[in-house]
Design an enzyme around this catalytic site. Structure first.
Site, mmCIF file in Angstrom:
data_model
loop_
_atom_site.group_PDB
_atom_site.id
_atom_site.type_symbol
_atom_site.label_atom_id
_atom_site.label_comp_id
_atom_site.label_asym_id
_atom_site.label_seq_id
_atom_site.Cartn_x
_atom_site.Cartn_y
_atom_site.Cartn_z
ATOM 1 N N LEU A 56 5.546 -14.286 36.535
ATOM 2 C CA LEU A 56 6.711 -13.477 36.161
ATOM 3 C C LEU A 56 7.946 -14.359 36.079
ATOM 4 C CD1 LEU A 56 8.436 -10.835 35.907
ATOM 5 C CD2 LEU A 56 8.414 -10.735 38.416
ATOM 6 N N SER A 57 8.728 -14.196 35.022
ATOM 7 C CA SER A 57 10.004 -14.884 34.834
ATOM 8 C C SER A 57 9.766 -16.401 34.752
ATOM 9 C CB SER A 57 10.970 -14.495 35.960
ATOM 10 O OG SER A 57 12.286 -14.856 35.653
#
Length: 222
Positions: A56-57
């Site tokens: 994520l990210s």
């Protein structure tokens, strides 16, 4: 396996997905994560044909790095609110790309991916997730990731299938046997985070309860 960053490498505890020294095959953070994966495979006698990666990210961007630099290692991957491989070479460029500035052509994106390894295929399958209201990672980055991997798989711009499942919009590209090779999942009105819902996952920092379990859908895709 849960690799994590430490402040000695990045004060924000983010992977250095934009640093040329960390995103090359057999160098930096990418190599470190590859070594962790190999150690786990050997220690637990795991099936080398069933290795998957997600993040994520900055972790999503690093998952894209790993798929690009070590495509022979992974059967598939999932990038959540991440960025295409090689789109930034400095911290300044990283923030610029995160905002969606200076988009790249499909040809340029494929060229970046081709610099990551000498692998000639087969290529990992990829599922991409993005909040339509994400003000940290612009949604255009999901399209760039998809374009990068569509090019690698020799797929056209128009998806073979598009589905609207409430707030969940999904575009899919298939091979001749009907296997999904590239998939883009967009969540309407969702901000920066991983979508959770149903009986899988609970709301928390960057875990957004929008009634859709990304983890469940990813597992089925894999």
């Amino acid at each position: 396996l849960y690799p994590e960053q430490h402040q000695g490498n990045n004060p924000n505890l983010c992977f250095n997905w934009f640093s040329p020294a960390d995103i090359r095959r057999d160098a930096g953070e990418a190599h470190s994560i590859r070594q962790m994966i190999e150690a786990l495979i050997v220690a637990h006698d795991l099936d080398r044909n069933r290795v998957f990666i997600t993040g994520l990210s900055a972790g999503g961007a690093m998952a894209a790095v790993m798929l690009a630099t070590y495509p022979e290692v992974f059967a598939s991957g999932a990038v959540i609110a991440g960025l295409a491989y090689g789109r930034a070479n400095t911290a300044f460029e990283a923030f610029d790309r995160m905002r969606g500035s200076r988009t790249a052509s499909d040809a340029d994106l494929l060229d970046l991916l081709k610099t990551a390894s000498a692998h000639s295929g087969p290529w990992p399958r990829i599922t991409i997730w993005q909040g339509a209201a994400d003000d940290t990672i612009a949604p255009s980055n999901a399209d760039e990731i998809a374009a990068q991997w569509r090019g690698d798989h020799g797929l056209g711009e128009v998806p073979h299938r598009s589905d609207i499942l409430g707030i969940h919009a999904r575009r899919s590209w298939y091979d001749d046997a009907g296997n999904a090779l590239v998939e883009v999942n967009t969540l309407a009105e969702m901000g920066h985070g991983a979508p959770v819902g149903g009986d899988l996952g609970a709301a928390g920092p960057h875990m957004l309860d929008v009634g859709v379990s990304s983890r469940g859908v990813m597992a089925r895709f894999w």
